[in-house]
Write an enzyme that holds these catalytic residues in place. Sequence first.
Site, PDB file in Angstrom:
ATOM      1  N   ASP A  78       0.776  -0.977  -0.014  1.00 22.01           N
ATOM      2  CA  ASP A  78       0.045  -0.066  -0.056  1.00 22.01           C
ATOM      3  C   ASP A  78       0.984   1.096   0.033  1.00 22.01           C
ATOM      4  OD1 ASP A  78      -1.848   1.815   0.392  1.00 22.01           O
ATOM      5  OD2 ASP A  78      -2.622   1.363   2.105  1.00 22.01           O
TER       6      ASP A  78
ATOM      7  N   ASP B 116      -7.653  -7.738   0.880  1.00 19.18           N
ATOM      8  CA  ASP B 116      -6.633  -7.705   1.953  1.00 19.18           C
ATOM      9  C   ASP B 116      -7.188  -7.211   3.155  1.00 19.18           C
ATOM     10  OD1 ASP B 116      -6.279  -4.802   1.290  1.00 19.18           O
ATOM     11  OD2 ASP B 116      -5.428  -4.952   3.370  1.00 19.18           O
TER      12      ASP B 116
ATOM     13  N   CYS C 175     -12.384 -28.414  10.443  1.00 16.84           N
ATOM     14  CA  CYS C 175     -10.955 -27.720  10.153  1.00 16.84           C
ATOM     15  C   CYS C 175      -9.851 -28.413  10.888  1.00 16.84           C
ATOM     16  CB  CYS C 175     -10.856 -26.197  10.677  1.00 16.84           C
ATOM     17  SG  CYS C 175      -9.388 -25.479  10.442  1.00 16.84           S
TER      18      CYS C 175
ATOM     19  N   CYS D 151      -7.865 -26.496  16.021  1.00 19.44           N
ATOM     20  CA  CYS D 151      -9.363 -27.188  15.898  1.00 19.44           C
ATOM     21  C   CYS D 151      -8.744 -28.683  16.067  1.00 19.44           C
ATOM     22  CB  CYS D 151     -10.023 -26.840  14.461  1.00 19.44           C
ATOM     23  SG  CYS D 151     -10.174 -25.308  14.114  1.00 19.44           S
TER      24      CYS D 151
HETATM   25 ZN   LIG Z   1      -9.015 -24.518  12.405  1.00 14.42          ZN
END
Ligand SMILES: [Zn+2]
Length: 599
Positions: free
Chosen positions: A91, A265, A303, A308
Site C-alpha cells: 500500500d 486484504d 477444520c 481445531c
Molecule cells: Zn482451525
Amino acid sequence: MTFTLDATAVDSAARGGTLRLARATVATPAFMPVGTRGSVRTQAPDQVASLGVRLVLANTYHLVQRPGLEVLRRVGGLARWMDWDGAVLTDSGGFQVFSLAHACTIDDTGARFRPHRDGPTVTLTPESAIAAQEAIGSDVMMVLDHCVAATSDRAITAAAMARTHAWAARSLTARRDHERRLFAIVQGGGHAELRRTSADSLTAQGGFDGYAIGGLAVGEPRAQREDLTALVADRLPRDRPRYLMGVGTPIDLLEGVHRGVDLFDCILPTAMAQQGVAFTSIGRVELRRSVYAGDDGPLDPACPCPACARLPRSYLHHLIKTAEPTGWSLLAFHNLRFYVELMATVRAAIAEHRFAALYRTLRPVLEADDPAHPPGPAPRPTRARARSRGAFAIEPIDDTAELGRIRHVASGETMPSIDDAEATAARRYLAQSSAFARALAGAPLVIWDVGLGAAHDALALVAALDRAPGHGAVELVSFERDLDALALALAHPRAFPHLRHPAPHRLLARDEFRRPGLTWTLRRGDALDALATAPAPDLIWWDPWSPSIDASMWSAAAFTAVAARLTRPCELILAARSAAVHAALIAAGFDVANGIARR
Ligand SMILES: [Zn+2]
C-alpha cells in the site's frame, strides 16, 4: 500479460483469473494476509506459506518510518529480509493520509506526516512513494492516493479524487522497473457519480497493471460499500485485476467476489484472533465468552488446523482470557486458513460454473453466530417479568413482532419512536460523523451520549467498534437521569435484541464497561451537572426526551453549558425540526447544518 481471465460466473460478476508476478503466480480471487510492518502478526513466514499463500501485503508508510529505506536497500528488500518466498504488494501510504489525518498535512506536492512517538517525519510524494516501494522490493506497487472519509461532502471528495488522478499520472512517469506492477486507486468517497468519474478517468489514463478500489471500509454502511464496489468494478477494464482495499469479513469477501473483485486484504483474521474471535464453518465464535470455559468440543469440526484438530474450545478460551500470545497465534492461523480456504472454494465454484449456487449456500453460514452458544444472556427460566418499571412500560412494536419499545407512560412518548432503531442509530449518529470515521481508522475519540435511554445509540456504536478491530481508543460517556428504561429493556432481551451484549449489563451494574480500545462509563443524575466533570468530547449525541418532557435539555442555557466544556472542534448530532432548538444552538455558538433525514 500480468493477468489472464480464466473463467467467469453465470448470474454473477464473479471471475477466476491468474495474476503473474515476478516472484509468484497467484490464482484469483485471492486473499492477501496483511503484514503492515513486514510481519503477518503472530505468524512465521513458513506458516503463512503452508496455507498456499503466495502474496502478502506490507505498508509503505510504516516501513519508511521504521526500519527506513536504507536498511531495506541494504538487505535486498523486504521479502528477502523476512525470509518470505512469495510476492509482496505494498500500500502506498494513501490510507494513512486519512487514518492519520490529525498528524498529516497534504497539498498537491504530497503528504507530510508529523513524527509518531520517537519516529522521523515522513514525507510521501507520488514519486517518493514509488521509489520507496521499489526499495521495499514490492511486486505490486500502489500509486499514492488521497483517501477521505466516505461521509465527506462532494466538494472535498471531488478535490481529493482529482488529486489522486494527477498523482496516478505522476506515479506512472516515476516508475522505472516494469517488472514491478503498478495499480491505480479509484476514489470518490460515498458519491456514486464521483466513483464513476474516477473509474473512467483512471481507465482512460491507461498504463496501469491493475486497479484498486480505495476509500471504502472506512465506516460507511455495508450496503453502500457493496453498491459502490459493483458500480466501480463494472466500469474497470475486464483484462486487469481489481483489488478491493482493506475489506473485510468473510461475508464481505464473498459479496466482493460476487461483484467482480479479484483481490482482497484485511487485518481482521489476525486482529480478531487477538480478541478471541474465530471465523468457522459453523459461524463466528467469540472465545472470550465465559460459556466456552465449559465447552470441550473442537473450535471448528471441519477444520484440520492445530487449534481445531488438537485443542478443546475450553483451552482456547483460557488462552484468550489470560492473554497468552500462543492463543492469538493459534487463532490467527485458523482464521487465515479459513479465509484462504474460502477463496479456494470460491475459485473452484467459478471454474465449475456453480458460483451462484455456492453464493446462496454460503451467505447464511458466513453471517451466522455459533449455533451452540448464540450470543446474549442465557434465557432465564420462564417467570413472567414485569412489563413496567417506574415511569416506563414496554409495548410491542406491532402485533406480530416480539420486538418492543419503551413507553414513557405519563407523556405517551416512545423510545425508539420508530421500528428500525438500530439502523437509525447507525445512520444518524455514526454515518454522519467524520470524527467517528477517523476513530474507525485508528484515531482516539471521546463521545458524549446524552440520554442513554434503552442504549440503542450506544449499542450501535459498540457493535460498529466490535466489527472494526483497528479502531482508536474510544471513550463513550453516557448520561442518564432515570435508568429504569434501560433496566426494563435489559430484563426483556427478546424485545430488545440489540442489548444481547455484555456491555450494557456491566454498565448498569458497575457504571462502567471496559475492553481493549473501549471505555464506556455512565454518569447518573442530571446531565447538565454531570457534563461539568466529563472529559471534553470530539462528538456529542444529543438524544434526551423531547422538549415536551424535558424542556431544560433543549434550551440555549443547556447548549451554552455544553459549549463551555469544549476544548477542540466537536460535532453535535441531534434530531430536531424545531426552529427554537436551532436558535438555541446558534445562540450557544454552534454552526447548524442539515443532516441525513429520517426515512
Ligand atoms: Zn482451525
